[in-house]
Design a protein around this motif. Structure first.
Motif, PDB file in Angstrom:
ATOM      1  N   ALA A 288       0.831  -1.206   0.000  1.00  0.00           N
ATOM      2  CA  ALA A 288       0.000   0.000   0.000  1.00  0.00           C
ATOM      3  C   ALA A 288       0.862   1.251   0.000  1.00  0.00           C
ATOM      4  CB  ALA A 288      -0.922  -0.007   1.211  1.00  0.00           C
ATOM      5  N   SER A 289       1.907   1.251   0.834  1.00  0.00           N
ATOM      6  CA  SER A 289       2.778   2.411   0.922  1.00  0.00           C
ATOM      7  C   SER A 289       3.562   2.627  -0.362  1.00  0.00           C
ATOM      8  CB  SER A 289       3.745   2.232   2.097  1.00  0.00           C
ATOM      9  OG  SER A 289       4.676   3.297   2.147  1.00  0.00           O
ATOM     10  N   ARG A 290       4.119   1.541  -0.905  1.00  0.00           N
ATOM     11  CA  ARG A 290       4.955   1.649  -2.101  1.00  0.00           C
ATOM     12  C   ARG A 290       4.150   2.137  -3.305  1.00  0.00           C
ATOM     13  NH1 ARG A 290       9.181  -3.039  -3.804  1.00  0.00           N
ATOM     14  NH2 ARG A 290       9.911  -2.433  -1.719  1.00  0.00           N
ATOM     15  N   CYS A 291       2.883   1.781  -3.371  1.00  0.00           N
ATOM     16  CA  CYS A 291       2.064   2.152  -4.531  1.00  0.00           C
ATOM     17  C   CYS A 291       1.285   3.448  -4.333  1.00  0.00           C
ATOM     18  CB  CYS A 291       1.095   1.020  -4.872  1.00  0.00           C
ATOM     19  SG  CYS A 291       1.932  -0.497  -5.390  1.00  0.00           S
ATOM     20  N   GLY A 292       1.501   4.088  -3.180  1.00  0.00           N
ATOM     21  CA  GLY A 292       0.915   5.402  -2.979  1.00  0.00           C
ATOM     22  C   GLY A 292      -0.462   5.422  -2.362  1.00  0.00           C
ATOM     23  N   PHE A 293      -0.923   4.291  -1.816  1.00  0.00           N
ATOM     24  CA  PHE A 293      -2.242   4.262  -1.201  1.00  0.00           C
ATOM     25  C   PHE A 293      -2.234   4.799   0.228  1.00  0.00           C
ATOM     26  CE2 PHE A 293      -2.763   1.072  -4.540  1.00  0.00           C
ATOM     27  CZ  PHE A 293      -3.950   1.508  -5.103  1.00  0.00           C
ATOM     28  N   GLY A 294      -1.059   4.791   0.842  1.00  0.00           N
ATOM     29  CA  GLY A 294      -0.947   5.311   2.199  1.00  0.00           C
ATOM     30  C   GLY A 294      -1.306   4.291   3.250  1.00  0.00           C
ATOM     31  N   THR A 295      -2.533   3.779   3.220  1.00  0.00           N
ATOM     32  CA  THR A 295      -2.969   2.822   4.231  1.00  0.00           C
ATOM     33  C   THR A 295      -3.528   1.561   3.572  1.00  0.00           C
ATOM     34  OG1 THR A 295      -5.260   3.616   4.350  1.00  0.00           O
ATOM     35  CG2 THR A 295      -3.616   4.755   5.717  1.00  0.00           C
ATOM     36  N   GLU A 296      -3.543   0.491   4.346  1.00  0.00           N
ATOM     37  CA  GLU A 296      -4.125  -0.759   3.859  1.00  0.00           C
ATOM     38  C   GLU A 296      -5.599  -0.591   3.531  1.00  0.00           C
ATOM     39  OE1 GLU A 296      -3.237  -4.516   5.812  1.00  0.00           O
ATOM     40  OE2 GLU A 296      -1.718  -3.477   7.020  1.00  0.00           O
ATOM     41  N   GLU A 297      -6.294   0.199   4.310  1.00  0.00           N
ATOM     42  CA  GLU A 297      -7.726   0.383   4.092  1.00  0.00           C
ATOM     43  C   GLU A 297      -7.996   1.079   2.751  1.00  0.00           C
ATOM     44  OE1 GLU A 297     -11.814   0.280   4.480  1.00  0.00           O
ATOM     45  OE2 GLU A 297     -10.216  -0.883   5.457  1.00  0.00           O
ATOM     46  N   THR A 298      -7.176   2.074   2.431  1.00  0.00           N
ATOM     47  CA  THR A 298      -7.337   2.749   1.135  1.00  0.00           C
ATOM     48  C   THR A 298      -7.066   1.775  -0.002  1.00  0.00           C
ATOM     49  OG1 THR A 298      -6.629   4.837   2.118  1.00  0.00           O
ATOM     50  CG2 THR A 298      -6.582   4.696  -0.273  1.00  0.00           C
ATOM     51  N   LEU A 299      -6.036   0.953   0.159  1.00  0.00           N
ATOM     52  CA  LEU A 299      -5.728  -0.068  -0.843  1.00  0.00           C
ATOM     53  C   LEU A 299      -6.901  -1.033  -0.989  1.00  0.00           C
ATOM     54  CD1 LEU A 299      -3.836  -1.672  -2.734  1.00  0.00           C
ATOM     55  CD2 LEU A 299      -2.873  -2.757  -0.690  1.00  0.00           C
ATOM     56  N   ARG A 300      -7.445  -1.473   0.119  1.00  0.00           N
ATOM     57  CA  ARG A 300      -8.552  -2.429   0.099  1.00  0.00           C
ATOM     58  C   ARG A 300      -9.765  -1.848  -0.633  1.00  0.00           C
ATOM     59  NH1 ARG A 300     -13.128  -4.133   2.676  1.00  0.00           N
ATOM     60  NH2 ARG A 300     -13.275  -2.161   3.798  1.00  0.00           N
ATOM     61  N   ARG A 301     -10.089  -0.602  -0.335  1.00  0.00           N
ATOM     62  CA  ARG A 301     -11.246   0.022  -0.975  1.00  0.00           C
ATOM     63  C   ARG A 301     -11.024   0.170  -2.483  1.00  0.00           C
ATOM     64  NH1 ARG A 301     -12.562   4.943   3.314  1.00  0.00           N
ATOM     65  NH2 ARG A 301     -13.335   3.611   5.028  1.00  0.00           N
ATOM     66  N   SER A 302      -9.817   0.532  -2.874  1.00  0.00           N
ATOM     67  CA  SER A 302      -9.527   0.672  -4.300  1.00  0.00           C
ATOM     68  C   SER A 302      -9.599  -0.669  -5.014  1.00  0.00           C
ATOM     69  CB  SER A 302      -8.138   1.295  -4.500  1.00  0.00           C
ATOM     70  OG  SER A 302      -8.123   2.646  -4.077  1.00  0.00           O
ATOM     71  N   PHE A 303      -9.121  -1.736  -4.367  1.00  0.00           N
ATOM     72  CA  PHE A 303      -9.194  -3.071  -4.963  1.00  0.00           C
ATOM     73  C   PHE A 303     -10.639  -3.510  -5.131  1.00  0.00           C
ATOM     74  CE2 PHE A 303      -5.594  -6.118  -5.547  1.00  0.00           C
ATOM     75  CZ  PHE A 303      -4.623  -5.156  -5.742  1.00  0.00           C
ATOM     76  N   LEU A 304     -11.437  -3.300  -4.105  1.00  0.00           N
ATOM     77  CA  LEU A 304     -12.839  -3.685  -4.191  1.00  0.00           C
ATOM     78  C   LEU A 304     -13.558  -2.914  -5.298  1.00  0.00           C
ATOM     79  CD1 LEU A 304     -13.750  -3.931  -0.401  1.00  0.00           C
ATOM     80  CD2 LEU A 304     -13.631  -5.824  -2.041  1.00  0.00           C
TER      81      LEU A 304
END
Length: 321
Positions: A288-304
């Motif tokens: 999440a950090s390496r790809c610029g999402f900041g947090t796991e939750e932001t990554l999760r929401r974007s994936f969904l």
């Protein structure tokens, strides 16, 4: 019991539409044999030309004649290629196809092979896909079809269709998984050095390539974004990089790419995260950090939002390691 698979070819067939899926099934046979099991597939490359066809790549293929139309098979697969339109106008092929499909447990097409199935009336009312460059044409010529331009492959009932060329490998892996389970399908993918067995719902378009194709004046900006996904990519920063006002940048960017800057950046970040989840064992927090999402939750929401699965579920299903 072995499953008979008929792979229909024709003059000017796309070579990889034949060899890609065929090798997937052949490798499944090899791996099952090594485990002491009978080969699950009997593979027959067939054509109306009886003994051989010349592929569009200039390599000839030895083929078997069309079997009796009432001779049932487990899987009927149609290859694609620039000769598909001629094949779809061949009364012998169409008549045989319609009769053969009745006795087949499932029917599948690779790339533009969907045009032959459509000509035979086998796709009416179904969700289908073909090579992205011919989706609009398929829609126009066969309005009874529900053509979807994005997926790698689509399964609607007992009919499977796939996108362009190498997507035939993804389709064949999905058919093997449907027959023999996820573990063997993944073993086949690894044996063929296909590191990521892509889900059907994954877009046949790379976000990076799609943006490059539509980028125009923003090509250099996209290259910079791809190298700086964890940087501040606000509209203010992006507009400054291209020497435009924020309002002008947003307007011109949407006109050029058909997307907002925020949406495009999310697509690029999700694509990068997919690669890291599949090809590395980095903790999801670091992905999440390496790809610029900041947090796991932001990554999760974007994936969904983008591919309808969580990052963890994606890794569990498609990791190559």
């Amino acid at each position: 019991m072995s499953r008979i698979l008929h792979l229909l070819t024709f003059p000017d067939v796309q070579l990889l539409d034949v060899s890609g899926p065929l090798q997937v099934f052949a490798t499944a046979n090899e791996l099952m044999s090594k485990q002491g099991h009978p080969a699950p597939y009997v593979l027959k490359v067939i054509s109306a030309e009886a003994s051989s066809v010349m592929s569009s790549a200039g390599l000839g293929l030895i083929t078997l004649p069309l079997p009796p139309a009432d001779q049932a098979c487990d899987t009927l697969m149609i290859a694609g290629g620039r000769g598909i339109d001629n094949a779809a106008q061949n009364p012998q092929v169409l008549s045989w196809l319609k009769a053969q499909a009745i006795g087949a447990r499932r029917v599948a097409s690779v790339c533009s092979g969907a045009f032959l199935l459509a000509a035979g009336g086998l796709l009416d009312g179904r969700r289908v896909v073909t090579h992205w460059s011919r989706c609009a044409e398929l829609t126009r010529r066969y309005p009874a079809l529900q053509v979807e331009p994005d997926p790698i492959f689509i399964n609607d009932g007992n009919v499977w269709t796939s996108a362009g060329i190498t997507a035939g490998i993804d389709l064949a892996l999905a058919l093997v998984e449907d027959d023999l389970g996820h573990e063997l399908a993944l073993a086949v993918a690894r044996h063929l050095v296909v590191f990521l067995k892509r889900p059907g719902g994954q877009s046949q378009f790379s976000a990076t390539l799609a943006l490059q194709n539509n980028a125009g004046r923003f090509s250099e900006l996209h290259a910079w974004i791809a190298e700086n996904l964890n940087a501040d990519l606000s509209v203010t920063i992006l507009a400054e990089r291209v020497g435009m006002s924020e309002r002008s940048f947003v307007r011109h960017y949407r006109a050029q790419t058909g997307s907002t800057p925020a949406r495009a950046i999310e697509q690029l970040r999700v694509e990068a995260a997919r690669r890291l989840l599949a090809d590395t064992r980095l903790p999801i927090k670091r992905v999440a950090s390496r790809c610029g999402f900041g947090t796991e939750e932001t990554l999760r929401r974007s994936f969904l939002r983008a591919i309808a699965v969580t990052p963890q579920a994606y890794r569990e299903r498609f990791a190559a390691l």
